[in-house]
Structure formats: structure tokens, C-alpha cells
Write an enzyme that holds these catalytic residues in place. Structure first.
Site, PDB file in Angstrom:
ATOM      1  N   ASP A  54       0.533  -1.430  -0.102  1.00 34.88           N
ATOM      2  CA  ASP A  54       0.039  -0.215  -0.092  1.00 34.88           C
ATOM      3  C   ASP A  54       1.308   1.129   0.180  1.00 34.88           C
ATOM      4  OD1 ASP A  54      -1.750  -1.846   0.488  1.00 34.88           O
ATOM      5  OD2 ASP A  54      -1.987  -1.686   2.521  1.00 34.88           O
ATOM      6  N   GLU A 264     -11.483  -0.456  -2.856  1.00 31.85           N
ATOM      7  CA  GLU A 264     -10.593   0.254  -1.983  1.00 31.85           C
ATOM      8  C   GLU A 264     -10.126   0.904  -2.697  1.00 31.85           C
ATOM      9  OE1 GLU A 264      -9.028  -3.094  -0.139  1.00 31.85           O
ATOM     10  OE2 GLU A 264      -8.119  -3.937  -1.055  1.00 31.85           O
TER      11      GLU A 264
HETATM   12  O1  FUB Z   1      -3.234  -3.871   3.038  1.00 27.72           O
HETATM   13  C1  FUB Z   1      -4.823  -3.884   3.879  1.00 27.72           C
HETATM   14  C2  FUB Z   1      -5.334  -3.561   3.209  1.00 27.72           C
HETATM   15  O2  FUB Z   1      -4.843  -4.592   1.636  1.00 27.72           O
HETATM   16  C3  FUB Z   1      -5.043  -2.164   1.993  1.00 27.72           C
HETATM   17  O3  FUB Z   1      -6.025  -1.132   3.179  1.00 27.72           O
HETATM   18  C4  FUB Z   1      -5.926  -2.834   1.256  1.00 27.72           C
HETATM   19  O4  FUB Z   1      -6.338  -1.051   0.145  1.00 27.72           O
HETATM   20  C5  FUB Z   1      -5.122  -3.742   0.640  1.00 27.72           C
HETATM   21  O5  FUB Z   1      -3.741  -3.571  -0.236  1.00 27.72           O
END
Ligand code: FUB
Length: 364
Positions: A54, A264
Site C-alpha cells: 500500500d 478500495e
Molecule cells: O493492507 C491492508 C489492505 O489491503 C489495504 O487497506 C487495502 O487497500 C489492501 O491493500
């Protein structure tokens, strides 16, 4: 590789000298890492002895800083809620130039020093204003509900001190702070499934609202959120609003459209007077972009800009550094495990009409 092994086995019956000679002849020209299905990667991990995902990149004081999740192996099997992503601290990466040595800085903050948080310090972001660096932290609160908090420090690499409470009115995950040319900052956030966005449709947290999405394929998809930040960068200056992603006719993308709907990983940048809202489609594994004329949107879906990487999640940032644009993303090249990811970067280029030239994370 198979050819090389076969030749070595045959040679073993012929004596040690012959084995060496045959192995040398059959060795691939370059021992480039390959994916489990034999493909070469477009970029290599920025860090090879720790796992970072991320990656939110920023330019501060002429240097590149990356604010990633710090992946750890908690021995938790994969599930749809992301329980396996059991991160508990943050470490910042920095580099003087793309391709240069990457410094991994000491722990900048740990979940035990965040009074309101209990676990799962997921994808962060950072900002700078008036001599202070801000680290935005999504984590589960003591009731298991994802909230977003802020911590501050005097150095881009920490240490950061957390505010005692999360941002009032915050929920879900994946904060991304965009500062417009007029100095106003906005936070984009949200994520469905494990990110809990589907449990907030009434404005209150509904623990029974499901683990995935609204299950209404012919209705508008759940939208990411945006809120303007207060001048001190620590609170929302307004109630969060929907960031609407539209199709080519101007209608909201539908929940059943998994190749285009938001999942997301919000990230916004501005180029040529246009606002680019970028995001992950989660279960179809694309990174998409949509273009608008205001930080609030609406944003018209324009295309995929990163094809699926190795690993389930895809999450990124895009930053301009010395006249070039860079995509930071992650994959599971080093571990082949969804929860042990490696941050990477590669150049991002645009066509003359402002569209992004899509990137394949594999060379083959
Ligand atoms: O790293 C945890 C979660 O996985 C993140 O918040 C999402 O965007 C995905 O990458």
C-alpha cells in the site's frame, strides 16, 4: 528452468565436469526473477528483507518518501475480511531519486502507542503543512470498527505521536489526502468487504450489514468518500460525501460491474487541470482511473492503468517527481503470499489527451 534441471540430471551420470559444462550452457541469459507461472516482472521490490504494501508516495524537501503498510506474517489464513493483514506498526521508506538506494527508517509509530486503536494498522497516507508532518492511520478501534486517526511529527520519517481519538466521523479504511493547488486538503477514504464500507450505508455502523457489498448488482455501487480537512489537518471540516464514479453516459457505475466499481485504495492527483481519482477494483484486481473537474467529482471512468499483479490486493499511489510521474504499487513477488507484499515503483506515462498508458506488471 525445466531444461536446465533435465540437462543437469542427465549430466550427473556423465561425471562432475560434464555436469558443470552442461549447466553453464543451459543457464538462462539473465537470471531474472520469474513469477510462479514463468513471467518476468516489470519492476523489482524496493526492499527485499522486509515486506511493505500500500505504498503512499510523497515528495518532501526534494526527496521521495513512501508511507507503506508494514506486512507481517501473523500465521492467519486468508479470508474475505482481510484478517490475515495483521500489521501493527509503520516504517517509512525514502530515496533521493527513483532507482537510487532505499532507506528503511526505524519504526515511526506502533499500534500500542495509538490510544484508540486495537489492531490492523492498514494502508496509511501522509501530508505536510506548516512545519508538521501528518500520518493518517486506519485501524480497528477497541470495538473492532475501522476508524481513521492522525499522528503528527516534525520529521517526514517520524516518530509520530497519535491524537488520542480517531478523526470524528471517520470510518472504514484507506485514507488518501490530496492537497489542491489552492492549499486546501481533502481526505478520500473507504473500502468494501474487510474495509467495512458496506456497513455504513445508514450513516451508522451496522455489524449485520454483510461482509462484502450491498448485493444489489443493478443499483449504483458503493462510493468512496471525501471530506475536506480542517486547517489543522486533524479533523473533517464537513460530513463525508460520496465520490461518484460514472460510466460513459454519466450514470453511476453499478454494483455488479466488478471491472469498474470502486473496491478500495483511493488516490487522487491533479494533472493538466484535471483531477484523476484512482482506485482498486478488489476482486477483479485492476487499478482504475476516473477523471473529473473538481476534487469532489463526479469522476468519469476512463480505464484500467495497472493490470492484475501477483497477489490478491492491488494498491498504489501516483506522484510527480522532477518532471516524471511514478506509480508505486505492490505485489507478492518475494513471498507468493497475499499478506506478505513488496512495494515497487515504475514510471507512469500519459497520452497527449491525458489518458494513462496502461502498465502490465509483467514484461511477458
Ligand atoms: O493492507 C491492508 C489492505 O489491503 C489495504 O487497506 C487495502 O487497500 C489492501 O491493500
Amino acid at each position: 528452468m525445466r531444461l536446465r534441471l533435465a540437462l543437469c540430471l542427465t549430466a550427473a551420470t556423465m561425471g562432475a565436469t560434464a555436469t558443470l559444462a552442461l549447466a553453464q550452457v543451459a543457464k538462462p541469459a539473465a537470471s531474472e526473477p520469474r513469477s510462479p507461472d514463468g513471467k518476468r516482472y516489470t519492476a523489482q521490490p524496493l526492499v527485499k528483507n522486509l515486506y511493505f504494501a500500500d505504498p503512499s508516495a510523497h515528495v518532501f524537501n526534494g526527496k521521495l518518501y513512501v508511507y507503506p503498510s508494514h506486512d507481517v506474517d501473523a500465521g492467519i489464513p486468508d479470508d474475505d475480511l482481510g484478517t490475515q493483514y495483521a500489521m501493527h506498526d509503520y516504517r517509512i521508506l525514502s530515496m533521493d531519486r527513483p532507482g537510487g538506494p532505499v532507506t528503511v527508517h526505524p519504526v515511526a509509530i506502533d499500534v500500542k502507542d495509538i490510544p484508540w486503536a486495537s489492531k490492523q494498522t492498514w494502508a496509511p497516507d501522509a501530508a505536510y503543512k506548516n512545519g508538521t508532518y501528518y500520518l493518517y492511520i486506519p485501524a480497528r478501534d477497541k470495538d473492532g470498527v475501522f476508524r481513521i486517526g492522525v499522528a503528527t511529527g516534525k520529521s517526514p520519517t517520524g516518530p509520530f505521536k497519535a491524537e488520542p481519538q480517531p478523526i470524528k466521523g471517520s470510518f472504514s479504511i484507506d485514507p488518501a489526502v490530496f492537497t489542491d493547488s489552492d492549499g486546501q486538503s481533502y481526505m478520500y477514504f473507504g473500502g468494501i468487504w474487510g474495509g467495512q464500507l458496506q456497513r455504513w450505508t445508514t450513516g451508522r455502523f451496522d455489524p449485520n450489514a454483510g461482509d462484502t457489498d450491498l448485493k444489489q448488482d443493478d443499483k449504483p455501487a458503493l462510493s468512496p468518500k471525501i471530506a475536506r480537512l480542517t486547517p489543522d489537518m486533524k479533523q473533517f471540516a464537513e460530513a463525508p460525501r460520496d465520490v461518484v464514479i460514472t460510466d460513459e453516459t454519466g450514470k453511476p457505475v453499478l454494483g455488479g460491474d466488478h471491472d469498474r466499481r470502486f473496491f478500495e485504495a483511493s488516490w487522487t492527483f491533479k494533472r493538466g487541470g484535471k483531477y484523476y481519482f484512482t482506485y482498486s477494483t478488489g476482486d477483479t484486481h485492476y487499478l482504475n482511473y476516473a477523471i473529473g473537474t473538481s476534487p469532489y467529482g463526479p469522476f468519469r471512468y476512463t480505464g484500467h492503468f495497472l493490470m492484475p499483479v501477483q497477489g490478491w490486493t492491488s494498491h498504489h499511489s501516483i506522484v510527480e517527481f522532477k518532471g516524471k510521474w511514478w506509480l508505486f504499487y505492490h505485489d507478492t513477488q518475494l513471498s507468493n503470499k497475499n499478506y506478505l507484499r513488496s512495494a515497487k515503483m515504475t514510471e507512469l506515462t500519459f497520452n497527449s489527451d491525458g489518458t494513462i498508458r496502461p502498465i502490465n506488471p509483467f514484461k511477458d
